[in-house]
Write a protein that holds these residues in place. Structure first.
Motif, short mmCIF file in Angstrom:
data_model
loop_
_atom_site.label_atom_id
_atom_site.label_comp_id
_atom_site.label_asym_id
_atom_site.label_seq_id
_atom_site.Cartn_x
_atom_site.Cartn_y
_atom_site.Cartn_z
N GLN A 1 -0.76 -2.74 -6.57
CA GLN A 1 -1.41 -2.42 -5.30
C GLN A 1 -2.88 -2.08 -5.53
O GLN A 1 -3.31 -1.87 -6.66
CB GLN A 1 -0.69 -1.24 -4.63
CG GLN A 1 0.76 -1.51 -4.25
CD GLN A 1 1.49 -0.25 -3.84
OE1 GLN A 1 0.96 0.59 -3.13
NE2 GLN A 1 2.74 -0.13 -4.28
N ILE B 1 0.87 -1.17 0.00
CA ILE B 1 0.00 0.00 0.00
C ILE B 1 0.91 1.22 0.00
O ILE B 1 2.03 1.16 0.52
CB ILE B 1 -0.94 0.02 1.22
CG1 ILE B 1 -1.96 1.17 1.12
CG2 ILE B 1 -0.16 0.08 2.52
CD1 ILE B 1 -3.06 1.12 2.19
N THR B 2 0.48 2.31 -0.59
CA THR B 2 1.30 3.52 -0.65
C THR B 2 0.69 4.62 0.20
O THR B 2 -0.54 4.78 0.24
CB THR B 2 1.47 4.01 -2.10
OG1 THR B 2 2.19 3.03 -2.84
CG2 THR B 2 2.23 5.33 -2.16
N THR C 1 1.16 8.77 0.80
CA THR C 1 1.79 9.98 0.29
C THR C 1 1.30 11.18 1.09
O THR C 1 0.11 11.33 1.33
CB THR C 1 1.50 10.16 -1.22
OG1 THR C 1 2.11 11.38 -1.68
CG2 THR C 1 0.02 10.21 -1.52
N ILE D 1 -3.68 4.84 -7.80
CA ILE D 1 -3.15 3.57 -7.29
C ILE D 1 -2.00 3.10 -8.17
O ILE D 1 -2.06 3.16 -9.40
CB ILE D 1 -4.27 2.50 -7.27
CG1 ILE D 1 -5.42 2.96 -6.39
CG2 ILE D 1 -3.73 1.15 -6.77
CD1 ILE D 1 -6.68 2.13 -6.54
N TYR D 2 -0.96 2.60 -7.51
CA TYR D 2 0.22 2.09 -8.23
C TYR D 2 0.08 0.58 -8.39
O TYR D 2 0.16 -0.16 -7.41
CB TYR D 2 1.50 2.44 -7.47
CG TYR D 2 2.74 2.21 -8.28
CD1 TYR D 2 3.13 3.10 -9.27
CD2 TYR D 2 3.52 1.07 -8.09
CE1 TYR D 2 4.26 2.89 -10.03
CE2 TYR D 2 4.66 0.85 -8.84
CZ TYR D 2 5.02 1.76 -9.81
OH TYR D 2 6.14 1.54 -10.57
N ILE E 1 -4.17 3.62 -2.09
CA ILE E 1 -3.18 4.63 -1.76
C ILE E 1 -3.83 5.62 -0.80
O ILE E 1 -4.96 6.05 -1.01
CB ILE E 1 -2.62 5.33 -3.02
CG1 ILE E 1 -1.59 6.40 -2.62
CG2 ILE E 1 -3.73 5.92 -3.87
CD1 ILE E 1 -0.84 6.99 -3.82
N GLY F 1 -4.67 10.37 -4.67
CA GLY F 1 -3.64 9.67 -5.42
C GLY F 1 -4.19 8.73 -6.47
O GLY F 1 -5.40 8.46 -6.54
#
Length: 393
Positions: free
Chosen positions: A334, A313-314, A316, A330-331, A337, A328
């Motif tokens: 994953q 999970i990110t 920021t 999502i990357y 975010i 954000g």
């Protein structure tokens, strides 16, 4: 026998350039050892090995760019018979490297060669890089790819060689990074059905806890709100695990541990979100140490492969940028975010009284294939609840 492969370091990576071998053929290696350094748009990535054995032979020479999944070297078990890499294996790797190298467009007439501006000899492909420590540091700090440098007349790259290169290279690499980010985010928006939620929370207790904790600490030992955010998210995930994992091959794979990706600006432009492994099992001081180490290495252009590929999970944060909230993207692979806006002093009803309080807006972008808005709202509220008891984090 097994192959040591060019790893995938994220959704935006298709190939990488081998710039340094840190182990020699015949050396014993163990799981977790840094064996090589690969240059990507994000910088110089230290590549770890995931098994014990002996590095038998190289398959790819320094300076070659090869696609993800290409064998870089052969690893054998400690008790296995030594066997030189077969010539066809090396030829196959060299052919792959040649195919990955950029080719001039067929329909464009080649311009005449420009006169040489320097008497220095370009580095020969496959030649082991020789560079002074000062030159290496400046190249890393400036985002200069080592394989792009030219050798000085004595065959060693010096500080002046790097200084000469800085002028025109940083800008072009910055655009390369932006292209990679754009490709990954375009894929994310195309493939992932995003939904978004926001929740403004009173973080006065957390802010006061940090101030009180730092009273008698040296600057290099002080706690930041970022560590509390990481731990609060990690603890909330124990109750809402559908936000912590990877979606691959049309299946969600929940992670048993929280590897929180922390978004960090790269010097010269761009953004990466390397993982702090096992976030949930570290205390606040350990998280703060890990954050400092990661930021220093990332801004020097040096971090490890697992830190880019393992994030579940990110998170920021805009820090002191003065913006209330951010949503954000999502990357992949994953599925969520978390965004954290700049803390600000606002009128707030606390215990039935209107008073000034420190507040911040939490946002969530999540994958609708795995979760829904109801669970997302509960997840944000769970993070809020953790921040109200910072001493328990």
């Amino acid at each position: 026998m097994s192959d040591f492969l060019m790893p995938s370091l994220g959704a935006d990576m298709e190939a990488g350039t081998l710039v340094e071998w840190l182990k020699e053929p015949g050396e014993t290696v163990k799981r977790g050892d840094i064996v090589a350094v690969v240059e990507t748009q994000k910088g110089a990535i230290e590549i770890e090995i995931f098994e014990n054995g002996v590095l038998e032979s190289y398959l790819v020479e320094i300076g070659n760019k090869v696609p993800v999944g290409t064998p870089l070297a052969i690893i054998r078990g400690k008790d296995a018979t030594i066997e030189e890499a077969k010539p066809e294996r090396k030829a196959e790797a060299a052919k792959t490297a040649e195919a990955a190298a950029p080719q001039p467009p067929e329909c464009v007439e080649k311009a005449p060669d420009a006169p040489a501006k320097s008497s220095k000899t370009p580095r020969i492909e496959g030649e082991r890089l020789r560079i002074t420590p000062a030159a290496r540091r400046l190249a890393a700090q400036s985002g200069i790819s080592l394989e792009m440098l030219s050798n000085a007349s004595n065959d060693i790259i010096s500080l002046s060689d790097v200084e000469e290169r800085i002028g025109g290279t940083v800008a072009s690499e910055k655009f390369s990074m932006r292209d990679a980010i754009a490709a990954a985010m375009s894929r994310s928006k195309r493939e992932i059905p995003h939904y978004y939620l926001s929740h403004t929370t009173d973080i006065s207790v957390a802010v006061n806890f940090v101030a009180e904790t730092n009273k008698n600490r040296a600057p290099e030992e002080r706690l930041l709100l970022g560590a509390l955010y990481l731990k609060a998210v990690a603890k909330a995930l124990s109750k809402y695990p559908e936000f912590n994992g990877h979606f691959t091959d049309n299946v969600y794979h929940e992670s048993s541990a929280v590897h929180a990706g922390m978004a960090i600006n790269i010097r010269g432009g761009g953004l990466v979100a390397p993982a702090i492994h096992d976030t949930e099992s570290r205390d606040l001081n350990e998280l703060m140490t890990a954050m400092r180490d990661l930021i220093i290495r990332v801004r020097a252009g040096r971090f490890r492969a697992r830190e880019l590929s393992d994030a579940t999970i990110t998170i920021t944060s805009l820090g002191d940028r003065g913006v209330d909230q951010l949503f954000g993207i999502i990357y992949p692979p994953q599925v969520a975010i978390i965004g954290i806006g700049t803390p600000a002093r606002r009128p707030w009803v606390h215990d039935g009284i209107l008073v000034p309080r420190e507040v911040a807006t939490l946002t969530l972008a999540a994958d609708h294939r795995v979760s829904d808005g109801h669970r997302g709202a509960l997840f944000l509220r769970a993070i809020d609840k953790q921040l109200q008891s910072p001493e328990a984090l």
